[in-house]
Write a protein that holds these residues in place. Structure first.
Motif, PDB file in Angstrom:
ATOM      1  N   ARG A  69     -12.281  -7.213  -4.485  1.00 47.91           N
ATOM      2  CA  ARG A  69     -11.128  -7.468  -3.073  1.00 47.91           C
ATOM      3  C   ARG A  69     -10.075  -6.685  -4.193  1.00 47.91           C
ATOM      4  O   ARG A  69      -9.533  -6.667  -4.839  1.00 47.91           O
ATOM      5  N   ARG A  70      -8.871  -5.474  -2.693  1.00 48.49           N
ATOM      6  CA  ARG A  70      -8.076  -5.546  -2.972  1.00 48.49           C
ATOM      7  C   ARG A  70      -7.002  -5.228  -1.807  1.00 48.49           C
ATOM      8  O   ARG A  70      -7.548  -6.021  -0.593  1.00 48.49           O
ATOM      9  N   THR A  71      -5.838  -5.036  -1.998  1.00 51.31           N
ATOM     10  CA  THR A  71      -4.886  -5.995  -0.232  1.00 51.31           C
ATOM     11  C   THR A  71      -4.234  -4.329  -0.315  1.00 51.31           C
ATOM     12  O   THR A  71      -4.227  -3.635  -1.080  1.00 51.31           O
ATOM     13  N   LYS A  72      -3.741  -3.911   1.366  1.00 48.13           N
ATOM     14  CA  LYS A  72      -2.838  -3.808   1.449  1.00 48.13           C
ATOM     15  C   LYS A  72      -1.587  -3.217  -0.087  1.00 48.13           C
ATOM     16  O   LYS A  72      -0.875  -1.874   0.097  1.00 48.13           O
ATOM     17  N   GLU A  73      -1.299  -4.518   0.372  1.00 53.87           N
ATOM     18  CA  GLU A  73       0.258  -4.130  -1.236  1.00 53.87           C
ATOM     19  C   GLU A  73      -0.293  -3.392  -2.189  1.00 53.87           C
ATOM     20  O   GLU A  73       0.935  -2.937  -3.052  1.00 53.87           O
ATOM     21  N   GLU A  74      -1.446  -3.398  -2.557  1.00 51.35           N
ATOM     22  CA  GLU A  74      -1.987  -2.844  -4.342  1.00 51.35           C
ATOM     23  C   GLU A  74      -2.279  -1.760  -3.680  1.00 51.35           C
ATOM     24  O   GLU A  74      -2.611  -0.971  -5.084  1.00 51.35           O
ATOM     25  N   THR A  75      -2.916  -1.324  -3.019  1.00 53.78           N
ATOM     26  CA  THR A  75      -3.599   0.299  -2.880  1.00 53.78           C
ATOM     27  C   THR A  75      -1.946   1.489  -1.858  1.00 53.78           C
ATOM     28  O   THR A  75      -2.711   2.109  -2.607  1.00 53.78           O
ATOM     29  N   ILE A  76      -2.247   0.471  -0.131  1.00 55.63           N
ATOM     30  CA  ILE A  76      -1.183   2.067   0.514  1.00 55.63           C
ATOM     31  C   ILE A  76      -0.068   1.026   0.585  1.00 55.63           C
ATOM     32  O   ILE A  76       0.540   1.805   1.529  1.00 55.63           O
ATOM     33  N   GLY A  77       0.054  -0.147  -0.038  1.00 59.73           N
ATOM     34  CA  GLY A  77       1.390  -0.200   0.684  1.00 59.73           C
ATOM     35  C   GLY A  77       2.330   0.896  -0.060  1.00 59.73           C
ATOM     36  O   GLY A  77       3.546   0.706   0.648  1.00 59.73           O
ATOM     37  N   HIS A  78       2.473   1.673  -1.122  1.00 52.38           N
ATOM     38  CA  HIS A  78       3.923   2.871  -0.848  1.00 52.38           C
ATOM     39  C   HIS A  78       3.744   3.895   0.378  1.00 52.38           C
ATOM     40  O   HIS A  78       4.585   4.880   0.585  1.00 52.38           O
ATOM     41  N   LEU A  79       2.200   3.883   1.189  1.00 51.10           N
ATOM     42  CA  LEU A  79       2.151   4.920   1.986  1.00 51.10           C
ATOM     43  C   LEU A  79       2.721   3.692   3.737  1.00 51.10           C
ATOM     44  O   LEU A  79       2.769   4.786   4.552  1.00 51.10           O
ATOM     45  N   MET A  80       3.455   3.219   3.297  1.00 54.54           N
ATOM     46  CA  MET A  80       3.342   1.905   4.304  1.00 54.54           C
ATOM     47  C   MET A  80       4.884   1.449   4.618  1.00 54.54           C
ATOM     48  O   MET A  80       5.408   1.439   3.810  1.00 54.54           O
ATOM     49  N   MET A  81       5.057   1.216   5.754  1.00 52.90           N
ATOM     50  CA  MET A  81       6.366   1.058   5.986  1.00 52.90           C
ATOM     51  C   MET A  81       6.870  -0.746   5.556  1.00 52.90           C
ATOM     52  O   MET A  81       7.534  -1.991   5.210  1.00 52.90           O
ATOM     53  N   GLY A  82       5.455  -1.375   5.720  1.00 57.00           N
ATOM     54  CA  GLY A  82       5.808  -2.785   5.268  1.00 57.00           C
ATOM     55  C   GLY A  82       5.610  -3.862   6.706  1.00 57.00           C
ATOM     56  O   GLY A  82       5.445  -3.221   7.556  1.00 57.00           O
ATOM     57  N   LYS A  83       5.248  -4.961   6.166  1.00 57.45           N
ATOM     58  CA  LYS A  83       4.799  -5.745   7.725  1.00 57.45           C
ATOM     59  C   LYS A  83       6.028  -7.362   6.737  1.00 57.45           C
ATOM     60  O   LYS A  83       6.159  -8.195   5.781  1.00 57.45           O
ATOM     61  N   GLU A  84       6.726  -7.978   8.269  1.00 53.18           N
ATOM     62  CA  GLU A  84       7.269  -8.796   8.564  1.00 53.18           C
ATOM     63  C   GLU A  84       6.557 -10.102   9.356  1.00 53.18           C
ATOM     64  O   GLU A  84       6.411  -9.574  10.683  1.00 53.18           O
ATOM     65  N   ASP A  85       6.455 -11.903   8.707  1.00 51.69           N
ATOM     66  CA  ASP A  85       5.624 -12.348   9.454  1.00 51.69           C
ATOM     67  C   ASP A  85       6.867 -13.617   9.779  1.00 51.69           C
ATOM     68  O   ASP A  85       7.139 -14.679   8.927  1.00 51.69           O
ATOM     69  N   ASN A  86       6.985 -13.259  11.161  1.00 51.76           N
ATOM     70  CA  ASN A  86       7.711 -14.440  11.446  1.00 51.76           C
ATOM     71  C   ASN A  86       7.526 -15.948  12.047  1.00 51.76           C
ATOM     72  O   ASN A  86       6.048 -15.254  12.931  1.00 51.76           O
TER      73      ASN A  86
END
Length: 718
Positions: A392-409
């Protein structure tokens, strides 16, 4: 010889570009009069595509999606080629590329003719992410050497290579497992790379051990079971990444495919959940090399027909692919793991007593310290066991450096005054009051509770009589059988008053019941909502006056429109999508729409059109139909109009946009009707998500809730 002549002619045509490069490089940009005479040709002549004929398959794959230049020049000339410059520097760069192409033609001329009849592969999703070399999976000294072809490996990200190695280890150990990566991390690609390795796919010929005749060690076919909506996506990905013999066991030609399978002409057989549930007895007779279940969380219920059918599969190598290993209950985790690797977590009762109960009670907000310590130990033990069978891997620990991030409201929207009046009216219905007062002493003077005495049935209600129209004495579940229908009505009122009106497509009896219900809750306000029957009045439905969530959405979209944001708008209700569609038309927004009625073969074209068209600002999507298999990275705003009991549904909707390839910061807005039943839905989402994080990932979560799932002693928000 005609083809060879054509190649020579093409080469001669391209040669002047070299001369042009020499001339322009020795002259200044201002001395255009010294250019050769052919430089005065019209501009379009300079933009003719100069792609050489396709050479061998390995070279073709090496250059797929590339601007046809040496790999060493990737960073130096990419911008020059993609911008199609018209100045002398641009021509010089292009001439260098042409020279390289000429050398490639000379070196590969003989192979050009050998590959003319081969299948042409489409563009890959990723650029090169590694060297053009095979990925060796075999252990040191293992013969034969198993490896992922270089044409695939060069486009895998590092976490995907680790995923392929994990799948291969499961295969060697002769048992199954779960690839539980977050949605959007390429589980499909990792699976295809793994299969290409074990089937010894040859980069040049595309042949594999299964198609080289009868021999010792010949591998059986692979079965892939997936949702109907992604069947063609699997077929397309196989055609892009490797040369397999792929067949779809779906639709009217199943008998022909079955004959082809028995004759050994199929390497990969793809079918849907529904098809396998119905025809699984036929397919279970085949000795499968590997069985892969996409969206494997569908196997969460051990009593479902699908789960029972999948138990009959004749192979120990069972692989589950899912980004949501656990959705509602910890026991769902056991059901999935017990299918992929029977006995890996012990017996069902052992798992419930050793893991399930301690983890749930340890998460209570007032749990004793001893309970908390016990839960922590069991959590760590469970995670250590899961590591053997699950990655099990998450986006944050794998490709987080390639993405601008996500904000949940989470946006709490005040209901309109009319919605509030209707909501209060429903709470006063006899059906709702029966549930609210079920634990109070019965009014007849009996020491029993109302639910155990006179108020067990509700003959004077509106919902209850319809549910028991064939059984006036009630059922064994009374009055709890009212819970789900009442919750559905409360949620509909929270979203839009039009949703509680009778649907013309329903049976007459149900339409009559819904009309009676609408009349009861609308009361004196019936004229304000356009009567008890469904309305198709455009101005009425597109007006936000009587819908609190649409008022909030109108303000949000007004601020997004001027910034060029693209929006995914999800709703669980198709009727709600109809209303939102009229709202978008009234506001002048260009949009696309996808729901359950959209043909499967048209869905990808809708996605491609939305991603490529700057004018398409909004994509209306049904949460049920569009939660899987859609890649909508052009959108950077996601709106969940109505929350779902299952948190995975909303997370899957968000990840249609937040996935590899997203270039902008993604902002998610979950709309909740303030003070309504939807607040409880959201709290249940938080509870379930926390349990999943604890059991699957071993995370430490804050203890918010006193309630315990499926426990009568500790009831509450949990």
């Amino acid at each position: 010889m005609s083809l060879l002549t054509s190649f020579k002619a093409l080469k001669e045509i391209l040669k002047p570009c070299s001369n042009l490069s020499t001339t322009t490089s020795s002259s200044s940009s201002s001395s255009s009069l010294t250019q050769p005479s052919f430089s005065q040709e019209p501009e379009p002549a300079l933009t003719i595509s100069r792609k050489p004929p396709k050479s061998s398959l390995s070279k073709q794959l090496q250059r797929l999606g590339e601007p046809f230049r040496p790999l060493s020049q990737q960073n130096g000339s990419l911008n020059a080629r993609t911008q199609q410059p018209q100045n002398s520097q641009g021509l010089r760069n292009e001439a260098q590329v042409v020279k390289f192409e000429d050398r490639q033609e000379e070196e590969e001329k003989e192979r050009e003719f050998e590959d003319l009849g081969r299948t042409k592969l489409g563009q890959f999703q990723f650029e090169h992410t590694g060297p053009f070399e095979p990925l060796v999976l075999s252990l040191l000294g293992e013969v034969p050497v198993t490896r992922v072809p270089a044409s695939i490996n060069c486009r895998l990200l590092e976490h995907q290579r680790e995923g392929v190695k994990f799948l291969y280890k499961l295969y060697l150990d002769n048992h199954g497992g779960v690839l539980g990566d977050d949605m959007g991390l390429g589980k499909t690609i990792q699976t295809i790379a793994f299969l290409a390795a074990i089937f010894e796919k040859d980069e040049e010929s595309g042949e594999s051990i299964t198609l080289r005749g009868n021999q010792v060690g010949k591998k059986g076919p692979v079965l892939i079971i997936c949702p109907t909506s992604v069947i063609h996506n699997w077929e397309s990905e196989f055609s892009r990444w490797a040369s397999f013999s792929v067949s779809l066991y779906h639709g009217t030609n199943r008998d022909l495919i079955l004959e082809k399978l028995k004759a050994g002409g199929v390497e990969i057989l793809i079918t849907s959940f529904d098809t396998y549930r119905i025809h699984g007895s036929i397919l279970s007779e085949v000795d499968w090399e590997v069985v892969i279940v996409d969206e494997a969380h569908r196997l969460k219920n051990e009593k479902s027909k699908l789960y029972l059918a999948c138990l009959e599969i004749k192979t120990r190598k069972r692989i589950g692919l899912t980004g949501t290993v656990m959705q509602n209950k910890i026991m769902e985790l056991f059901n999935l793991l017990d299918w992929v690797a029977p006995g890996s977590l012990g017996s069902r009762e052992h798992f419930r007593e050793f893991y399930d109960e301690p983890l749930k009670h340890g998460q209570r907000s007032t749990a004793p310290e001893s309970f908390v310590r016990k839960a922590d130990k069991r959590k760590e033990h469970l995670v250590s066991v899961l590591r053997k069978y699950m990655l099990r891997r998450t986006k944050e620990e794998t490709i987080g450096h390639l993405m601008m991030g996500k904000e949940d409201n989470v946006v709490f929207c005040s209901m309109s005054e009319l919605q509030k009046r209707v909501y209060r009216s429903m709470l006063q219905l006899p059906d709702i009051q029966c549930l609210v007062n079920k634990d109070l002493p019965c009014s007849c003077g009996s020491p029993l509770k109302q639910v155990e005495c006179c108020k067990r049935i509700v003959p004077d209600g509106i919902i209850w009589p319809y549910l028991h129209r064939d059984n006036p004495e009630g059922c064994d579940s009374c009055p709890y059988c009212l819970v789900l229908p009442c919750l559905v009505k409360l949620q509909q009122i929270s979203n839009h008053l039009e949703l509680i009106k009778p649907n013309p497509r329903d049976e007459p009896d149900k339409q009559k019941k819904d009309a009676e219900f609408a009349s009861a809750v609308f009361g004196a306000d019936v004229d304000l909502v356009g009567g008890n029957a469904q309305s198709e009045n455009f101005m009425g439905l597109s007006d936000v006056k009587h819908c609190g969530k649409m008022q909030a959405l109108e303000k949000l979209m007004f601020s997004w429109a001027s910034r060029g944001d693209k929006i995914l708008l999800f709703s669980y209700s198709v009727r709600m999508l109809d209303i939102l569609e009229k709202f978008l038309i009234r506001k002048g927004h260009s949009f696309s729409r996808l729901d359950g009625s959209t043909p499967t073969n048209l869905r990808q074209s809708l996605v491609d059109d939305f991603n490529s068209s700057p004018s398409k600002q909004v994509f209306l999507i049904s949460t049920r139909a569009g939660g899987l298999g859609l890649n909508l990275v052009s959108a950077n705003r996601v709106v969940i109009f109505d929350p779902n009991w299952n948190p995975a549904q909303d997370l899957q909707a968000q990840d249609r946009s937040f996935r590899f390839g997203q270039k902008r910061h993604v902002v998610v807005f979950r709309l909740l009707a303030a003070g309504s039943f939807e607040e409880l839905v959201y709290s249940r989402q938080v509870y379930k998500q926390q349990l999943s994080n604890i059991a699957v990932s071993g995370k430490i979560e804050n203890r918010y809730f006193e309630g315990v799932q499926d426990c009568k002693e500790f009831q509450g928000k949990g």
